[in-house]
Design a protein around this motif. Structure first.
Motif, PDB file in Angstrom:
ATOM      1  N   PRO A  24     -12.407   8.534  22.984  1.00 42.78           N
ATOM      2  CA  PRO A  24     -12.865   7.250  22.455  1.00 42.78           C
ATOM      3  C   PRO A  24     -12.967   7.306  20.925  1.00 42.78           C
ATOM      4  N   PHE A  25     -12.778   6.173  20.279  1.00 40.23           N
ATOM      5  CA  PHE A  25     -12.869   6.099  18.815  1.00 40.23           C
ATOM      6  C   PHE A  25     -14.264   6.500  18.351  1.00 40.23           C
ATOM      7  N   ALA A  26     -14.308   7.266  17.270  1.00 35.47           N
ATOM      8  CA  ALA A  26     -15.560   7.627  16.594  1.00 35.47           C
ATOM      9  C   ALA A  26     -15.324   7.507  15.097  1.00 35.47           C
ATOM     10  N   LYS A  27     -16.370   7.233  14.347  1.00 34.69           N
ATOM     11  CA  LYS A  27     -16.227   7.033  12.900  1.00 34.69           C
ATOM     12  C   LYS A  27     -15.599   8.239  12.214  1.00 34.69           C
ATOM     13  N   GLU A  28     -15.714   9.427  12.797  1.00 33.38           N
ATOM     14  CA  GLU A  28     -15.128  10.639  12.213  1.00 33.38           C
ATOM     15  C   GLU A  28     -13.609  10.552  12.143  1.00 33.38           C
ATOM     16  N   HIS A  29     -13.004   9.705  12.974  1.00 38.67           N
ATOM     17  CA  HIS A  29     -11.548   9.547  12.956  1.00 38.67           C
ATOM     18  C   HIS A  29     -11.065   8.875  11.669  1.00 38.67           C
ATOM     19  N   LEU A  30     -11.985   8.296  10.919  1.00 41.34           N
ATOM     20  CA  LEU A  30     -11.630   7.604   9.672  1.00 41.34           C
ATOM     21  C   LEU A  30     -11.585   8.541   8.465  1.00 41.34           C
ATOM     22  N   LYS A  31     -11.938   9.800   8.662  1.00 37.92           N
ATOM     23  CA  LYS A  31     -11.978  10.745   7.545  1.00 37.92           C
ATOM     24  C   LYS A  31     -10.574  10.927   6.951  1.00 37.92           C
ATOM     25  N   ASN A  32     -10.488  10.784   5.619  1.00 38.48           N
ATOM     26  CA  ASN A  32      -9.237  10.959   4.868  1.00 38.48           C
ATOM     27  C   ASN A  32      -8.132  10.001   5.300  1.00 38.48           C
ATOM     28  N   VAL A  33      -8.508   8.783   5.677  1.00 39.96           N
ATOM     29  CA  VAL A  33      -7.556   7.769   6.124  1.00 39.96           C
ATOM     30  C   VAL A  33      -7.348   6.747   5.005  1.00 39.96           C
ATOM     31  N   ALA A  34      -6.087   6.375   4.770  1.00 40.44           N
ATOM     32  CA  ALA A  34      -5.761   5.379   3.738  1.00 40.44           C
ATOM     33  C   ALA A  34      -5.914   3.948   4.257  1.00 40.44           C
ATOM     34  N   LEU A  35      -5.490   3.718   5.498  1.00 35.80           N
ATOM     35  CA  LEU A  35      -5.558   2.397   6.130  1.00 35.80           C
ATOM     36  C   LEU A  35      -5.896   2.599   7.606  1.00 35.80           C
ATOM     37  N   ALA A  36      -6.491   1.573   8.203  1.00 41.03           N
ATOM     38  CA  ALA A  36      -6.798   1.632   9.637  1.00 41.03           C
ATOM     39  C   ALA A  36      -6.341   0.349  10.313  1.00 41.03           C
ATOM     40  N   PHE A  37      -5.898   0.505  11.565  1.00 35.21           N
ATOM     41  CA  PHE A  37      -5.506  -0.630  12.394  1.00 35.21           C
ATOM     42  C   PHE A  37      -6.303  -0.578  13.688  1.00 35.21           C
ATOM     43  N   ALA A  38      -7.045  -1.639  13.968  1.00 38.07           N
ATOM     44  CA  ALA A  38      -7.772  -1.770  15.232  1.00 38.07           C
ATOM     45  C   ALA A  38      -6.862  -2.565  16.162  1.00 38.07           C
ATOM     46  N   ALA A  39      -6.396  -1.901  17.223  1.00 39.61           N
ATOM     47  CA  ALA A  39      -5.417  -2.519  18.115  1.00 39.61           C
ATOM     48  C   ALA A  39      -5.778  -2.286  19.576  1.00 39.61           C
ATOM     49  N   THR A  40      -7.070  -2.359  19.881  1.00 39.45           N
ATOM     50  CA  THR A  40      -7.501  -2.139  21.268  1.00 39.45           C
ATOM     51  C   THR A  40      -7.268  -3.363  22.133  1.00 39.45           C
ATOM     52  N   GLU A  41      -7.158  -4.522  21.494  1.00 37.13           N
ATOM     53  CA  GLU A  41      -7.009  -5.807  22.176  1.00 37.13           C
ATOM     54  C   GLU A  41      -8.283  -6.190  22.932  1.00 37.13           C
ATOM     55  N   ILE A  42      -9.400  -5.546  22.579  1.00 38.07           N
ATOM     56  CA  ILE A  42     -10.723  -5.883  23.117  1.00 38.07           C
ATOM     57  C   ILE A  42     -11.572  -6.276  21.913  1.00 38.07           C
ATOM     58  N   GLU A  43     -11.920  -7.559  21.809  1.00 39.88           N
ATOM     59  CA  GLU A  43     -12.547  -8.070  20.593  1.00 39.88           C
ATOM     60  C   GLU A  43     -13.770  -7.270  20.156  1.00 39.88           C
ATOM     61  N   HIS A  81       0.853  -1.199   0.000  1.00 40.57           N
ATOM     62  CA  HIS A  81       0.000   0.000   0.000  1.00 40.57           C
ATOM     63  C   HIS A  81       0.884   1.243   0.000  1.00 40.57           C
ATOM     64  N   LYS A  82       0.584   2.187  -0.878  1.00 42.46           N
ATOM     65  CA  LYS A  82       1.296   3.465  -0.874  1.00 42.46           C
ATOM     66  C   LYS A  82       0.740   4.318   0.259  1.00 42.46           C
ATOM     67  N   VAL A  83       1.622   4.711   1.183  1.00 44.31           N
ATOM     68  CA  VAL A  83       1.175   5.485   2.337  1.00 44.31           C
ATOM     69  C   VAL A  83       1.923   6.810   2.494  1.00 44.31           C
ATOM     70  N   SER A  84       2.883   7.075   1.641  1.00 43.04           N
ATOM     71  CA  SER A  84       3.666   8.305   1.775  1.00 43.04           C
ATOM     72  C   SER A  84       2.762   9.532   1.745  1.00 43.04           C
ATOM     73  N   GLY A  85       2.828  10.310   2.827  1.00 47.10           N
ATOM     74  CA  GLY A  85       2.026  11.520   2.918  1.00 47.10           C
ATOM     75  C   GLY A  85       0.553  11.288   3.187  1.00 47.10           C
ATOM     76  N   ARG A  86       0.148  10.032   3.337  1.00 50.35           N
ATOM     77  CA  ARG A  86      -1.259   9.704   3.601  1.00 50.35           C
ATOM     78  C   ARG A  86      -1.428   9.338   5.071  1.00 50.35           C
ATOM     79  N   THR A  87      -2.624   9.542   5.586  1.00 48.47           N
ATOM     80  CA  THR A  87      -2.889   9.266   6.996  1.00 48.47           C
ATOM     81  C   THR A  87      -3.242   7.801   7.205  1.00 48.47           C
ATOM     82  N   VAL A  88      -2.598   7.209   8.204  1.00 48.29           N
ATOM     83  CA  VAL A  88      -2.900   5.849   8.637  1.00 48.29           C
ATOM     84  C   VAL A  88      -3.363   5.949  10.091  1.00 48.29           C
ATOM     85  N   LEU A  89      -4.509   5.354  10.371  1.00 41.81           N
ATOM     86  CA  LEU A  89      -5.121   5.399  11.697  1.00 41.81           C
ATOM     87  C   LEU A  89      -4.781   4.150  12.499  1.00 41.81           C
TER      88      LEU A  89
END
Length: 175
Positions: A67-86, A11-19
């Motif tokens: 806390p996480f909200a869907k608005e945090h995904l705005k203009n994001v190239a990739l996301a990682f869920a790492a809360t360790e709570i299923e 995935h090209k991520v240079s200059g792009r936001t990763v959450l």
């Protein structure tokens, strides 16, 4: 013939936001891994651990302490869920999919749109070893063995090859 269930790609991520969403060790590990790229890191961590704060600061990551909200995904190239709570990771993954953002859920390959392989970084050369999430310890073991065989200067050779690409292309006949 056995077929892959995942297609290896970069995935090209240079200059792009990763959450990255999470407060503990898993989020810190993803931040360190993504810190090897030119991605802009956004970390959502309501109560970030000391390690995460340290890593995020060193990497100039944007830390959002809510806390996480869907608005945090705005203009994001990739996301990682790492809360360790299923249940929370599932909620984040669904929100990412709803927003059209590919998501990786740490240690839950069944919830992932993409899998993070074991990576050998000799930028701009990258070698990825993946097991489709089936055996991450095996992938890390193989990465270590391959990494030991490769000079840390191998990236400089790749950069030289890139600088000569047009010249070589002009000298060699096209078949």
């Amino acid at each position: 013939m056995t077929r892959l269930t995942a297609f290896p790609a970069f995935h090209k991520v240079s200059g792009r936001t990763v959450l990255i969403v999470g407060s503990g060790a898993a989020a810190a590990a993803k931040a360190r891994l993504l810190g090897e790229t030119e991605a802009v890191l956004r970390v959502v961590a309501e109560t970030p651990s000391a390690d995460l704060l340290s890593d995020a600061s060193r990497l100039s990551a944007d830390i959002i302490r809510v806390p996480f909200a869907k608005e945090h995904l705005k203009n994001v190239a990739l996301a990682f869920a790492a809360t360790e709570i299923e249940q929370e990771d599932r909620r984040i993954a669904q929100a990412a999919r709803d927003a059209g953002v590919p998501v990786n859920v740490v240690d839950r390959p069944d919830l992932c749109d993409f899998i993070t392989p074991a990576i050998i970084n000799r930028a701009p050369l990258a070698i990825a070893v993946g097991t489709e999430g089936a055996a991450p310890v095996l992938a890390r073991h193989l990465r270590a063995r391959i990494e030991a065989m490769l000079s840390p200067e191998l990236g400089r050779l790749a950069t030289l090859a890139e600088s000569l690409r047009e010249t070589v292309g002009n000298l060699l006949p096209v078949s």
